[in-house]
Design a protein around this motif. Structure first.
Motif, mmCIF file in Angstrom:
data_model
loop_
_atom_site.group_PDB
_atom_site.id
_atom_site.type_symbol
_atom_site.label_atom_id
_atom_site.label_comp_id
_atom_site.label_asym_id
_atom_site.label_seq_id
_atom_site.Cartn_x
_atom_site.Cartn_y
_atom_site.Cartn_z
ATOM 1 N N LYS A 287 1.018 -1.259 0.046
ATOM 2 C CA LYS A 287 -0.122 0.034 -0.031
ATOM 3 C C LYS A 287 0.846 1.113 -0.026
ATOM 4 O O LYS A 287 0.617 2.256 -0.653
ATOM 5 C CB LYS A 287 -0.907 0.025 0.986
ATOM 6 C CG LYS A 287 -2.156 -0.873 0.873
ATOM 7 C CD LYS A 287 -2.856 -0.316 -0.200
ATOM 8 C CE LYS A 287 -4.099 -1.106 -0.191
ATOM 9 N NZ LYS A 287 -5.070 -0.652 -1.381
ATOM 10 N N LEU A 288 1.912 1.045 0.758
ATOM 11 C CA LEU A 288 2.852 2.484 0.627
ATOM 12 C C LEU A 288 3.304 2.588 -0.672
ATOM 13 O O LEU A 288 3.672 3.849 -1.067
ATOM 14 C CB LEU A 288 3.990 2.281 1.916
ATOM 15 C CG LEU A 288 3.380 2.346 3.373
ATOM 16 C CD1 LEU A 288 4.619 1.917 4.256
ATOM 17 C CD2 LEU A 288 3.176 3.745 3.523
ATOM 18 N N ILE A 289 3.836 1.372 -1.234
ATOM 19 C CA ILE A 289 4.464 1.676 -2.616
ATOM 20 C C ILE A 289 3.451 2.067 -3.581
ATOM 21 O O ILE A 289 3.649 3.054 -4.417
ATOM 22 C CB ILE A 289 5.316 0.442 -3.098
ATOM 23 C CG1 ILE A 289 6.299 0.212 -2.170
ATOM 24 C CG2 ILE A 289 5.533 0.564 -4.443
ATOM 25 C CD1 ILE A 289 7.015 -1.503 -2.219
ATOM 26 N N GLU A 290 2.365 1.683 -3.414
ATOM 27 C CA GLU A 290 1.154 2.035 -4.455
ATOM 28 C C GLU A 290 0.824 3.507 -4.114
ATOM 29 O O GLU A 290 0.657 4.291 -5.190
ATOM 30 C CB GLU A 290 0.133 1.227 -4.077
ATOM 31 C CG GLU A 290 -1.171 1.259 -5.110
ATOM 32 C CD GLU A 290 -2.161 0.151 -4.843
ATOM 33 O OE1 GLU A 290 -2.648 0.255 -3.461
ATOM 34 O OE2 GLU A 290 -2.557 -0.588 -5.573
ATOM 35 N N ALA A 291 0.716 3.989 -3.043
ATOM 36 C CA ALA A 291 0.449 5.347 -2.727
ATOM 37 C C ALA A 291 1.634 6.413 -3.431
ATOM 38 O O ALA A 291 1.653 7.269 -3.853
ATOM 39 C CB ALA A 291 0.186 5.657 -1.341
ATOM 40 N N ALA A 292 3.011 5.798 -3.155
ATOM 41 C CA ALA A 292 4.037 6.561 -3.543
ATOM 42 C C ALA A 292 4.108 6.724 -5.133
ATOM 43 O O ALA A 292 4.548 7.640 -5.745
ATOM 44 C CB ALA A 292 5.198 6.030 -2.996
ATOM 45 N N GLN A 293 3.864 5.411 -5.752
ATOM 46 C CA GLN A 293 3.660 5.556 -7.202
ATOM 47 C C GLN A 293 2.947 6.573 -7.801
ATOM 48 O O GLN A 293 3.279 7.160 -8.950
ATOM 49 C CB GLN A 293 3.183 3.983 -7.603
ATOM 50 C CG GLN A 293 3.326 3.733 -9.050
ATOM 51 C CD GLN A 293 2.939 2.444 -9.343
ATOM 52 O OE1 GLN A 293 2.637 1.594 -8.554
ATOM 53 N NE2 GLN A 293 2.723 2.318 -10.815
ATOM 54 N N ALA A 294 1.908 7.085 -7.266
ATOM 55 C CA ALA A 294 0.945 8.285 -7.836
ATOM 56 C C ALA A 294 1.757 9.350 -7.722
ATOM 57 O O ALA A 294 1.333 10.105 -8.601
ATOM 58 C CB ALA A 294 -0.204 8.294 -7.087
ATOM 59 N N ARG A 295 2.853 9.665 -7.098
ATOM 60 C CA ARG A 295 3.613 10.773 -6.938
ATOM 61 C C ARG A 295 4.759 10.739 -7.909
ATOM 62 O O ARG A 295 5.483 11.843 -7.977
ATOM 63 C CB ARG A 295 3.578 11.337 -5.487
ATOM 64 C CG ARG A 295 2.439 11.706 -4.800
ATOM 65 C CD ARG A 295 2.886 12.186 -3.229
ATOM 66 N NE ARG A 295 3.584 11.153 -2.676
ATOM 67 C CZ ARG A 295 3.029 10.252 -1.901
ATOM 68 N NH1 ARG A 295 2.064 10.090 -1.954
ATOM 69 N NH2 ARG A 295 3.968 9.543 -0.898
#
Length: 56
Positions: free
Chosen positions: A10-18
């Motif tokens: 989930k952390l990597i998925e959220a960072a990928q958006a930025r």
């Protein structure tokens, strides 16, 4: 363990958006080679043969 993996996902998925795409992929090799840049422009080094004193 499963909760840790889910949290990391989930952390990597959220960072990928930025994440941003590299604007100048052709310059990446120059940066990795250590070529100096100032304000986004490549700094040219003076020619070494012009600064060498004559051996004669």
């Amino acid at each position: 363990r499963a909760a840790g993996i889910a949290m990391a996902f989930k952390l990597i998925e959220a960072a990928q958006a930025r994440w941003r795409m590299v604007n100048a992929p052709h310059l990446v090799a120059l940066v990795r080679a250590g070529v100096p840049f100032t304000n986004g422009k490549q700094v040219e080094r003076p020619d070494q043969s012009d600064t060498q004193p004559n051996a004669a």
